[in-house]
Design a protein around this motif. Structure first.
Motif, PDB file in Angstrom:
ATOM      1  N   LYS A  29       0.822  -1.215   0.000  1.00  0.00           N
ATOM      2  CA  LYS A  29       0.000   0.000   0.000  1.00  0.00           C
ATOM      3  C   LYS A  29       0.858   1.268   0.000  1.00  0.00           C
ATOM      4  O   LYS A  29       0.526   2.246  -0.674  1.00  0.00           O
ATOM      5  CB  LYS A  29      -0.928  -0.021   1.224  1.00  0.00           C
ATOM      6  CG  LYS A  29      -1.912   1.116   1.269  1.00  0.00           C
ATOM      7  CD  LYS A  29      -2.859   0.973   2.441  1.00  0.00           C
ATOM      8  CE  LYS A  29      -3.836   2.110   2.509  1.00  0.00           C
ATOM      9  NZ  LYS A  29      -4.788   1.954   3.608  1.00  0.00           N
ATOM     10  N   ASP A  30       1.984   1.236   0.712  1.00  0.00           N
ATOM     11  CA  ASP A  30       2.812   2.442   0.769  1.00  0.00           C
ATOM     12  C   ASP A  30       3.626   2.674  -0.505  1.00  0.00           C
ATOM     13  O   ASP A  30       4.282   3.689  -0.635  1.00  0.00           O
ATOM     14  CB  ASP A  30       3.697   2.458   2.024  1.00  0.00           C
ATOM     15  CG  ASP A  30       4.431   1.165   2.282  1.00  0.00           C
ATOM     16  OD1 ASP A  30       3.893   0.101   1.957  1.00  0.00           O
ATOM     17  OD2 ASP A  30       5.554   1.228   2.817  1.00  0.00           O
ATOM     18  N   VAL A  50      -7.670  -6.307   0.077  1.00  0.00           N
ATOM     19  CA  VAL A  50      -7.167  -5.381  -0.936  1.00  0.00           C
ATOM     20  C   VAL A  50      -5.721  -5.713  -1.299  1.00  0.00           C
ATOM     21  O   VAL A  50      -4.882  -5.933  -0.425  1.00  0.00           O
ATOM     22  CB  VAL A  50      -7.276  -3.924  -0.437  1.00  0.00           C
ATOM     23  CG1 VAL A  50      -6.769  -2.943  -1.485  1.00  0.00           C
ATOM     24  CG2 VAL A  50      -8.713  -3.595  -0.053  1.00  0.00           C
ATOM     25  N   LYS A  51      -5.460  -5.763  -2.612  1.00  0.00           N
ATOM     26  CA  LYS A  51      -4.115  -6.010  -3.138  1.00  0.00           C
ATOM     27  C   LYS A  51      -3.809  -4.959  -4.192  1.00  0.00           C
ATOM     28  O   LYS A  51      -4.724  -4.434  -4.837  1.00  0.00           O
ATOM     29  CB  LYS A  51      -4.029  -7.401  -3.766  1.00  0.00           C
ATOM     30  CG  LYS A  51      -4.249  -8.521  -2.779  1.00  0.00           C
ATOM     31  CD  LYS A  51      -4.235  -9.861  -3.481  1.00  0.00           C
ATOM     32  CE  LYS A  51      -4.637 -10.962  -2.506  1.00  0.00           C
ATOM     33  NZ  LYS A  51      -4.873 -12.224  -3.172  1.00  0.00           N
ATOM     34  N   PHE A  52      -2.534  -4.695  -4.390  1.00  0.00           N
ATOM     35  CA  PHE A  52      -2.107  -3.651  -5.319  1.00  0.00           C
ATOM     36  C   PHE A  52      -1.091  -4.197  -6.314  1.00  0.00           C
ATOM     37  O   PHE A  52      -0.251  -5.003  -5.960  1.00  0.00           O
ATOM     38  CB  PHE A  52      -1.475  -2.489  -4.549  1.00  0.00           C
ATOM     39  CG  PHE A  52      -2.360  -1.921  -3.480  1.00  0.00           C
ATOM     40  CD1 PHE A  52      -3.324  -0.975  -3.795  1.00  0.00           C
ATOM     41  CD2 PHE A  52      -2.238  -2.344  -2.169  1.00  0.00           C
ATOM     42  CE1 PHE A  52      -4.149  -0.449  -2.799  1.00  0.00           C
ATOM     43  CE2 PHE A  52      -3.058  -1.821  -1.170  1.00  0.00           C
ATOM     44  CZ  PHE A  52      -4.013  -0.889  -1.498  1.00  0.00           C
ATOM     45  N   GLU A  66      -7.085  -4.493  -6.382  1.00  0.00           N
ATOM     46  CA  GLU A  66      -7.955  -5.670  -6.395  1.00  0.00           C
ATOM     47  C   GLU A  66      -8.569  -5.808  -5.012  1.00  0.00           C
ATOM     48  O   GLU A  66      -7.880  -5.676  -4.006  1.00  0.00           O
ATOM     49  CB  GLU A  66      -7.112  -6.901  -6.723  1.00  0.00           C
ATOM     50  CG  GLU A  66      -7.889  -8.183  -6.788  1.00  0.00           C
ATOM     51  CD  GLU A  66      -6.971  -9.372  -7.053  1.00  0.00           C
ATOM     52  OE1 GLU A  66      -6.982 -10.312  -6.236  1.00  0.00           O
ATOM     53  OE2 GLU A  66      -6.253  -9.353  -8.068  1.00  0.00           O
ATOM     54  N   TYR A  67      -9.879  -6.058  -4.976  1.00  0.00           N
ATOM     55  CA  TYR A  67     -10.541  -6.216  -3.684  1.00  0.00           C
ATOM     56  C   TYR A  67     -11.759  -7.111  -3.823  1.00  0.00           C
ATOM     57  O   TYR A  67     -12.193  -7.419  -4.922  1.00  0.00           O
ATOM     58  CB  TYR A  67     -10.952  -4.858  -3.105  1.00  0.00           C
ATOM     59  CG  TYR A  67     -12.112  -4.207  -3.815  1.00  0.00           C
ATOM     60  CD1 TYR A  67     -13.397  -4.301  -3.299  1.00  0.00           C
ATOM     61  CD2 TYR A  67     -11.934  -3.501  -5.003  1.00  0.00           C
ATOM     62  CE1 TYR A  67     -14.472  -3.710  -3.954  1.00  0.00           C
ATOM     63  CE2 TYR A  67     -12.991  -2.910  -5.653  1.00  0.00           C
ATOM     64  CZ  TYR A  67     -14.263  -3.020  -5.128  1.00  0.00           C
ATOM     65  OH  TYR A  67     -15.320  -2.448  -5.765  1.00  0.00           O
ATOM     66  N   LYS A  68     -12.281  -7.507  -2.676  1.00  0.00           N
ATOM     67  CA  LYS A  68     -13.491  -8.319  -2.645  1.00  0.00           C
ATOM     68  C   LYS A  68     -14.573  -7.554  -1.903  1.00  0.00           C
ATOM     69  O   LYS A  68     -14.304  -6.855  -0.930  1.00  0.00           O
ATOM     70  CB  LYS A  68     -13.239  -9.653  -1.948  1.00  0.00           C
ATOM     71  CG  LYS A  68     -12.377 -10.584  -2.751  1.00  0.00           C
ATOM     72  CD  LYS A  68     -12.244 -11.927  -2.096  1.00  0.00           C
ATOM     73  CE  LYS A  68     -11.392 -12.823  -2.981  1.00  0.00           C
ATOM     74  NZ  LYS A  68     -11.175 -14.126  -2.409  1.00  0.00           N
TER      75      LYS A  68
END
Length: 156
Positions: A29-30, A50-52, A66-68
């Motif tokens: 995230k950072d 959440v993924k980046f 990406e998230y659910k």
């Protein structure tokens, strides 16, 4: 001489390992621009898992989040300034339009559809579909328009 061989082998292994990891675009995230994080969190405050990733979209650098939510998977593509470029929504492959499934069956008659996503423009209009298939033991990712025209093919 033996030490030189070992050092060369170790260096080669590091290069190979580094090359494999260089292809990974997963980010923390950072490592994502603050504008992207802010836009995403404002629009999707209840997002889970959440993924980046860093990607290329229409030839430009983009960030995928990406998230659910409610047992569905979504991918959002943002420019570095936080502008939404595209939304990808996981769908049941049986809900693909007939022209899309016909195009896949014509081009890849033995293919099995593994995943399907609806591609949506920022204004909410349909941009097309992204479909992952398995054929002849290989994964292939297709991007199609709503009429079944194959726009892009990527082999894994």
């Amino acid at each position: 001489m033996k030490n030189q061989y070992l050092m060369t082998a170790a260096f080669g292994a590091l290069l190979i390992f580094g090359q494999v990891n260089a292809d990974e675009d997963d980010l923390s995230k950072d490592q994502i621009p603050k504008a992207v994080i802010s836009a995403f969190e404002k629009a999707y405050p209840n997002a889970k898992d959440v993924k980046f990733e860093k990607e290329t979209f229409e030839g430009k650098e983009a960030y995928e989040v990406e998230y659910k939510e409610k047992d569905r998977e979504y991918d959002l593509l943002y420019s570095a300034d936080g502008t939404l470029l595209q939304k990808e929504e996981e769908i049941n492959s049986k809900s693909l339009p007939e022209p899309v499934t016909q195009a896949i069956n014509k081009m890849y008659p033995q293919a099995e559809i593994k995943e399907a996503e609806k591609l949506v423009k920022p204004d909410g209009t349909l941009a097309g579909y992204e479909v992952e298939i398995k054929t002849a033991g290989k994964k292939v990712e297709l991007e199609l328009d709503a009429n079944g025209k194959i726009l892009k093919t990527e082999n894994d």
